[in-house]
Write a protein that holds these residues in place. Structure first.
Motif, short mmCIF file in Angstrom:
data_model
loop_
_atom_site.label_atom_id
_atom_site.label_comp_id
_atom_site.label_asym_id
_atom_site.label_seq_id
_atom_site.Cartn_x
_atom_site.Cartn_y
_atom_site.Cartn_z
N LEU A 12 8.94 90.13 6.33
CA LEU A 12 9.14 89.93 7.76
C LEU A 12 10.60 89.66 8.13
CD1 LEU A 12 7.40 89.52 10.49
CD2 LEU A 12 8.45 87.30 10.28
N HIS A 13 11.22 88.75 7.37
CA HIS A 13 12.59 88.38 7.71
C HIS A 13 13.50 89.61 7.69
CE1 HIS A 13 16.61 86.73 7.19
NE2 HIS A 13 16.17 85.71 7.90
N GLU A 71 2.79 79.76 5.55
CA GLU A 71 4.23 79.54 5.59
C GLU A 71 4.96 80.87 5.65
OE1 GLU A 71 4.87 77.28 2.00
OE2 GLU A 71 5.15 79.14 0.89
N ILE A 72 6.15 80.81 6.17
CA ILE A 72 6.95 82.02 6.32
C ILE A 72 8.41 81.61 6.43
CG2 ILE A 72 6.89 82.11 8.85
CD1 ILE A 72 6.18 85.22 8.19
N GLU A 73 9.27 82.59 6.22
CA GLU A 73 10.70 82.26 6.29
C GLU A 73 11.16 82.18 7.75
OE1 GLU A 73 14.67 83.98 4.23
OE2 GLU A 73 12.74 84.60 3.41
N THR A 74 12.05 81.25 8.01
CA THR A 74 12.52 81.09 9.38
C THR A 74 13.43 82.26 9.77
OG1 THR A 74 13.84 79.71 10.84
CG2 THR A 74 14.45 79.70 8.55
N ILE A 75 13.51 82.53 11.08
CA ILE A 75 14.49 83.52 11.52
C ILE A 75 15.57 82.85 12.37
CG2 ILE A 75 12.99 85.53 11.39
CD1 ILE A 75 12.72 85.30 14.48
N ASP A 83 14.75 78.51 17.00
CA ASP A 83 14.61 77.13 16.55
C ASP A 83 13.43 76.43 17.24
OD1 ASP A 83 14.87 74.40 16.14
OD2 ASP A 83 17.04 74.46 16.01
N TRP A 84 13.49 76.33 18.53
CA TRP A 84 12.42 75.62 19.26
C TRP A 84 11.10 76.40 19.24
CZ3 TRP A 84 13.95 72.48 24.21
CH2 TRP A 84 14.90 71.51 23.84
N LEU A 85 11.21 77.73 19.27
CA LEU A 85 9.98 78.53 19.28
C LEU A 85 9.20 78.32 17.99
CD1 LEU A 85 11.42 81.79 20.86
CD2 LEU A 85 9.70 80.32 21.89
N TYR A 93 0.14 75.11 15.58
CA TYR A 93 -0.74 75.78 14.62
C TYR A 93 -0.58 75.27 13.19
CZ TYR A 93 -1.90 79.31 18.11
OH TYR A 93 -2.37 79.94 19.23
N GLY A 94 0.47 74.51 12.94
CA GLY A 94 0.66 74.00 11.59
C GLY A 94 1.17 75.02 10.61
N ILE A 95 1.92 75.99 11.09
CA ILE A 95 2.50 76.97 10.18
C ILE A 95 3.93 76.53 9.82
CG2 ILE A 95 3.30 79.37 10.01
CD1 ILE A 95 0.86 79.96 11.93
N ILE A 96 4.22 76.55 8.53
CA ILE A 96 5.51 76.05 8.06
C ILE A 96 6.56 77.16 8.08
CG2 ILE A 96 6.70 74.91 6.12
CD1 ILE A 96 4.45 73.20 6.94
N PHE A 97 7.71 76.87 8.62
CA PHE A 97 8.81 77.83 8.59
C PHE A 97 9.82 77.34 7.56
CE2 PHE A 97 6.72 78.56 12.53
CZ PHE A 97 6.79 79.93 12.70
N LYS A 98 9.87 78.06 6.44
CA LYS A 98 10.73 77.62 5.35
C LYS A 98 12.20 77.74 5.74
CE LYS A 98 8.63 80.33 2.51
NZ LYS A 98 8.30 81.15 1.36
N LYS A 99 12.99 76.77 5.34
CA LYS A 99 14.43 76.69 5.60
C LYS A 99 14.75 76.45 7.07
CE LYS A 99 15.48 80.02 2.01
NZ LYS A 99 15.63 81.46 2.11
N HIS A 100 13.76 76.09 7.85
CA HIS A 100 14.06 75.75 9.25
C HIS A 100 14.88 74.46 9.27
CE1 HIS A 100 13.51 74.32 13.35
NE2 HIS A 100 13.08 75.53 13.70
#
Ligand code: SF4
Lengths: 548, 170
Positions: A12-13, A71-75, A83-85, A93-100
């Motif tokens: 995705l990233h 979980e997914i990588e942050t954009i 950031d805020w989105l 929803y409790g989905i983790i954004f890695k490296k956020h």
């Protein structure tokens, strides 16, 4: 229905990065869908949705990715607006954004347990908050990024190397425009660091949508941007109509355009009145606010309500214009013009006004785009993005009007763009009223609009029709769609997922105030405290729309 | 006017209570806790058409320490509740509370996980104004009612003694 591009969560990233390079460099929204109660089986329970707009502003794409793991990588490295989105998706929803950089709750409070937009979360399960977040942790991280504090070996933070004073602006502060909180670190009068906290007016719009029929949601949309309720109504019903594939009559389109522009005026006058009060120019408040009262009078005659009009319906609107509307409208426009003229005569050549607004609260066009700012705030930076020109609907291309742009992106530009837009809106209203087409205002389709009252009272079919439509709602075909309009604060969009029933499976609002606010802390760092107040006022943040 | 003018030799006799009631009635200082759409209607109440100053209650303070009438206009969410309580506690006695709009009175149509189902779960309320939002006239009506009650000393200073909100003693 929107065409959905699928991507796997791993790629995705890089996929978004390629799209970014292809010119889709404007992030509209990020949200998730919980498919656990959906009619058809889906690949996974959760999916993420990214909506991007092309740099030409003419088209948008919807990218969807199913999540095997939550979980997914942050954009955030591509879009700062993410950031805020992403925080919101994490919160809801409790989905983790890695490296956020700062993955914390944003709308719900810090003692909240669970993720309310998951289908398993009961809608009425409220949770008390006992103590307000002190924001110290977030402030320390911010100070750390500016090398004002350092991280000690114990994991705590050192004392500041400057003599700073910490101050809360809001959430109950006369200049905080409702319920916005900004925590600032002051070096004298200068803001060294700022962090904002929102969510104080998070009223669960999106969850409430999931147990109301489409037409029942309209009153809720009124209360998103309550300064211009009708434009929210229109954005919502337009999206639903697109999903249904119906085209409303020319008359209905023209009336919607006229009311959209009237709402724009209604909203701009109150924003301008407030920002001038923040500056100490109280007299302007009376000049700018009084025409709003006249608009209220007109709208209550037309819709029955002053502020929360709920005038639109899927497939049309509650009723046609009343006899004599045109004359009333002309009177109102005259008063608006008078108010604007008087205010401008007070400020146009006023030294204090110029000194207080020029080069204050500046944001560059590049940053504004990266933060996904929109509407007058973006146009003030010199970016001529206006949905009415770039992706016209309801025949906007027929009307002659200009897109008002600024050059610097400061408070002055944002104020003046709004003054200019009032003039342009008046032009459009006049053109609409000159050539208002005749005809019905509602589509003739028993499965969408209610039958005439005579039919309901005198025929069994009419009564049944009314009953079924009211109780079951307008049935929208299965699918996922993003639709938007140029509302007063910019692109206001709705992403709707339908499972074929009369109740939406999911609704997400793309709220212009949300992204504007996410840029705010950076805009005020380095500025004087009093200027931060003006900057906030000039962004026209409406808490109802931002927090939903 | 001459100091020895006979017209000055007039005395008004009244009861202390009544004098105080009269003074309170005509010098209410409201503090607006405006959070949402209802606050926009409050702006109308303050603007020149409805003009709250005609009723001697126009010195709107945004500092609770300077106010004696709290007007809660708008939705109070769970996240907002502790702040409302703090503001209420910062006001000095005697104080009165008007709850403006369906949300403040009962949660309104936000019967969901976010919204407090009425501010009287947190702080005591003296007057409720219905409507979503109430028209400006409705708020002015509540103000007049409050003033009327103050004049006649209807408010017992100890009226909220037993009040216990959901955020008290926890
Ligand atoms: S009562 Fe209605 S108008 Fe007032 S804050 Fe609640 S939703 Fe808004």
């Amino acid at each position: 229905m929107s065409e959905i591009i699928k991507a796997t969560s791993i790629e995705l990233h890089s996929f978004i990065k390629t799209k970014y390079e292809e010119g889709f460099n404007y992030l509209l929204d990020i949200t998730a869908i919980d498919y656990s109660e959906y009619v058809t089986a889906n690949e996974e329970q959760f999916a993420l949705v990214y909506i991007l707009r092309h740099e030409s502003f003419k088209e948008h794409i919807v990218i969807k990715t199913y999540l095997k793991k939550l979980e997914i990588e942050t954009i955030t490295d591509i879009f700062r607006g993410a950031d805020w989105l992403e925080r919101e998706v994490y919160d809801q929803y409790g989905i983790i954004f890695k490296k956020h950089p700062n993955l914390r709750r944003i709308l719900n409070h810090k003692e909240f347990v669970g993720h309310p937009l998951r289908k398993s979360y009961p809608i009425t399960k409220g949770q008390l908050l006992h103590e307000v977040d002190d924001l110290i942790e977030e402030m320390n991280n911010r100070l750390l990024s500016k090398n004002v504090v350092c991280k000690l070996e114990s994991g705590t933070f050192s004392d500041c190397n400057k003599d700073l004073m910490f101050l809360n602006l809001g959430p109950s502060h006369p200049a905080s425009h409702g319920t916005i909180r900004t925590y600032v670190a002051l070096d004298g009068e200068t803001i060294e660091c700022a962090v904002s906290e929102i969510g104080y007016l998070h009223r669960g719009f999106e969850k409430s949508c999931e147990n109301h029929t489409y037409n029942q949601i309209i009153p809720y949309t009124d209360r998103l941007n309550y300064c211009s309720a009708i434009s929210n109504n229109i954005s919502f019903v337009k999206t639903v109509e697109e999903m249904l594939g119906v085209e409303i009559s020319e008359r209905a389109q023209a009336i919607r355009v006229m009311l959209l522009e009237l709402s724009r005026i209604e909203d701009h006058v109150v924003c301008l009145a407030a920002v001038l009060v923040d500056m100490g120019g109280l007299t302007n408040y009376w000049y700018m606010y009084n025409p709003r009262e006249d608009i209220y009078d007109l709208l209550s005659k037309l819709t029955g309500a002053r502020l929360t009009n709920s005038y639109m319906r899927v497939g049309g609107m509650t009723n046609d214009l009343y006899e004599g509307f045109e004359e009333d409208l002309k009177e109102v426009i005259k008063k608006v013009k008078y108010g604007v003229e008087q205010t401008l005569s007070l400020i146009k050549h006023n030294r204090i006004f110029h000194d207080r607004t020029q080069n204050v609260g500046v944001i560059s066009a590049e940053n504004a785009l990266n933060y996904a700012m929109t509407g007058p705030n973006l146009r003030a930076c010199g970016v001529a993005f206006d949905m009415r020109k770039d992706a016209p609907y309801y025949g906007y291309e027929k009307y002659e009007f200009d897109v008002v742009v600024g050059s610097v992106g400061d408070v002055y530009d944002r104020v003046m763009v709004r003054f200019g837009e009032i003039d342009e809106s008046i032009k459009i209203i006049e053109q609409v009223m000159q050539n208002l087409p005749e005809g019905e205002v509602c589509v003739k389709d028993n499965s969408i609009t209610l039958p005439k009252k005579e039919a309901v009272y005198t025929t069994i079919e009419g009564a049944m029709n009314q009953f079924k439509l009211t109780f079951e709602g307008v049935k929208v075909p299965i699918g996922e769609h993003y639709g938007s309009i140029e509302a007063t604060n910019g692109e206001l969009g709705f992403f709707i997922v339908s499972d074929g029933s009369g109740i939406p499976y999911k609704v997400k609002v793309k709220a212009p105030s949300f992204t504007a606010m996410s840029a705010y802390p950076e805009m005020v760092e380095g500025a004087q405290l009093a200027d931060a107040i003006l900057t906030l006022g000039s962004l026209n943040i409406i808490a109802g729309e931002m927090d939903r | 006017m001459e100091l020895n003018s006979p017209s000055l030799e007039v005395a008004i006799t009244t009861k202390l209570d009544e004098a105080i009631g009269w003074a309170r009635e005509s010098s209410l200082w409201p503090m607006i806790f405006g959070t949402a759409c209802c606050a926009i209607e409050f702006m109308s109440v303050a603007a020149s058409k409805y003009d709250i100053s005609r009723f001697g209650a126009e010195v709107v303070r945004f500092s609770p320490r300077q106010a004696d009438l709290l007007i809660v206009a708008g939705t109070i969410t769970y996240k907002q509740a502790p702040i409302l309580k703090q503001i209420y506690e910062q006001m000095s006695e005697p104080k009165w509370v008007i709850s403006m709009g369906a949300c403040a009175c009962s949660g309104g149509f936000y019967d969901n996980y976010t919204t407090l189902q009425g501010i009287d779960e947190i702080i005591p309320v003296d007057l409720y104004v219905g409507g979503c939002p109430p028209r400006p006239e409705a708020l002015i009506d509540a103000l007049l009612k409050l003033q009327n009650d103050l004049r006649t000393n209807k408010y017992n200073p100890n009226r909220h003694e037993g009040f216990k909100g959901r955020l008290d003693n926890v």
